[in-house]
Write an enzyme that holds these catalytic residues in place. Structure first.
Site, mmCIF file in Angstrom:
data_model
loop_
_atom_site.group_PDB
_atom_site.id
_atom_site.type_symbol
_atom_site.label_atom_id
_atom_site.label_comp_id
_atom_site.label_asym_id
_atom_site.label_seq_id
_atom_site.Cartn_x
_atom_site.Cartn_y
_atom_site.Cartn_z
ATOM 1 C CD GLU A 86 6.161 11.037 6.836
ATOM 2 O OE1 GLU A 86 6.496 10.420 5.817
ATOM 3 O OE2 GLU A 86 6.536 10.704 7.973
ATOM 4 C CD GLU A 124 7.212 2.694 1.375
ATOM 5 O OE1 GLU A 124 7.911 3.008 2.328
ATOM 6 O OE2 GLU A 124 7.550 2.859 0.189
ATOM 7 C CG ASP A 130 -0.058 -0.111 2.534
ATOM 8 O OD1 ASP A 130 0.917 -0.904 2.549
ATOM 9 O OD2 ASP A 130 -0.341 0.612 3.490
HETATM 10 C C1 BGC Z 1 5.301 6.692 3.319
HETATM 11 C C2 BGC Z 1 5.275 6.558 1.808
HETATM 12 C C3 BGC Z 1 6.167 7.609 1.170
HETATM 13 C C4 BGC Z 1 7.549 7.634 1.812
HETATM 14 C C5 BGC Z 1 8.384 8.798 1.328
HETATM 15 C C6 BGC Z 1 6.742 6.655 3.804
HETATM 16 O O1 BGC Z 1 6.774 6.801 5.207
HETATM 17 O O2 BGC Z 1 4.577 5.654 3.914
HETATM 18 O O3 BGC Z 1 3.972 6.743 1.318
HETATM 19 O O4 BGC Z 1 6.254 7.336 -0.193
HETATM 20 O O5 BGC Z 1 7.430 7.735 3.206
HETATM 21 O O6 BGC Z 1 7.742 10.013 1.526
#
Ligand code: BGC
Length: 324
Positions: free
Chosen positions: A282, A153, A150
């Site tokens: 994030e 991940e 997903d």
């Molecule tokens: C997220 C991913 C993302 C990655 C880089 C991960 O923690 O689950 O969706 O692509 O970080 O931003």
């Protein structure tokens, strides 16, 4: 109420931060200051390129498409032998050596969609990427029925959001397999996850009307009192806070529903998280689902990613959707 000047400042900063986080190879580094994210993901990168294209940063978007096309084309023979494409690569275009799951199909669908939108938006010829796009189409058509990881991940399954990205990509090329992929999307049995929004916005694999029950679930169970959006109810990563990029996806979906005041409120929620450098994280730790896990992650990997290019990109996307 956040004033317009601050929004415009964050818009300018976001473009700068994305430029600064783009390697000379064209790769977008997901989180330039966060060691674990010093890679370029197809998922993040495609949405970032789409955002840069929207704000007229044509060269930046195309440099990413060039980098990604090179990554794909240099593996063409290996793909024929059954190898997979990874979700992320080093900025030089090599596989990374970490233990994260590599088989994630959504980014490749999103990539096709982003190139298509860019071409249509700026009347650009897509010739330069055609070969790589064909390889990706072949790859997606061969693999879309297989469980893949997903967006977060976390686990492999047939995820509706992954299918929606693949549908979005194939549909933008009028590929006949698009409808088979669309027909496989089942929201009723899906685990509640805010990434499901992409089934409706932007990929239009599910109509706004059919998405309404899932939207209600997201609003009731994943939106915090502050208005931000969690990934899913069992999130423990850095305590499971609000993911800024998801708040933007919800705002984008509200634009499509013509719920413009709510969309604007989501944009303002993002601005509230801008720090003194103009950076967006994030996630925000204001409303965590599992605060007891927060410190453990900080000890392991340091503070959570900031700036995150994908957060900035989705802010730009929502701003442009709102005509800002
Ligand atoms: C997220 C991913 C993302 C990655 C880089 C991960 O923690 O689950 O969706 O692509 O970080 O931003």
């Amino acid at each position: 109420m956040v004033n317009q000047k601050t929004i415009l400042y964050l818009k300018k900063q976001s473009i700068k931060i994305i430029h600064d986080g783009q390697a000379s190879s064209g790769a977008y580094i997901a989180g330039p200051t966060f060691t674990m994210y010093r890679f370029s993901w197809f998922r993040d990168g495609s949405f970032i390129a789409d955002a840069m294209s929207r704000v007229g940063e044509i060269k930046s978007a195309e440099a990413f498409f060039d980098w990604a096309a090179k990554v794909v084309l240099s593996r063409r023979d290996r793909l024929k032998k059954g190898e997979i494409l990874h979700a992320r690569y080093t900025i030089e275009g090599n596989e990374s050596n970490d233990e994260w799951p590599n088989f994630q199909l959504d980014g490749f669908g999103t990539f096709l969609w982003a190139i298509h939108c860019h071409g249509a938006r700026h009347k650009r010829l897509l010739d330069r990427w055609n070969e790589a796009m064909n390889v990706i189409v072949e790859y997606l058509v061969a693999h879309w029925r297989e469980p893949s990881h997903d967006w977060w991940e976390e686990y492999a399954a047939i995820h509706p959001s992954t299918l929606a990205s693949i549908y979005g990509g194939l549909k933008s090329l009028n590929h006949p397999a698009a409808h088979k992929v669309q027909a496989a999307i089942n929201l009723k049995n899906a685990k509640l996850d805010a990434s499901l929004i992409v089934c409706a916005t932007p990929f239009e694999a599910v109509s706004l009307k059919d998405f309404a029950p899932t939207l209600l679930d997201i609003e009731q169970r994943l939106v915090t009192p502050g208005g931000g959006v969690h990934r899913h109810q069992t999130d423990i990563y850095y305590g499971g806070g609000e993911w800024l990029l998801l708040t933007c996806f919800l705002g984008w979906h509200y634009v499509k529903l013509n719920r413009l005041k709510e969309a604007r409120a989501k944009l303002e929620r993002i601005v509230e998280h801008m720090d003194k450098n103009g950076w967006l994280p994030e996630q925000s730790s204001e409303y965590m689902l599992a605060p007891e896990y927060y410190e453990g992650w900080v000890k392991k990997w340091g503070p959570s990613a900031r700036p995150l290019l994908w957060s900035h990109a989705m802010f730009l996307t929502l701003a442009t959707e709102l005509g800002i």
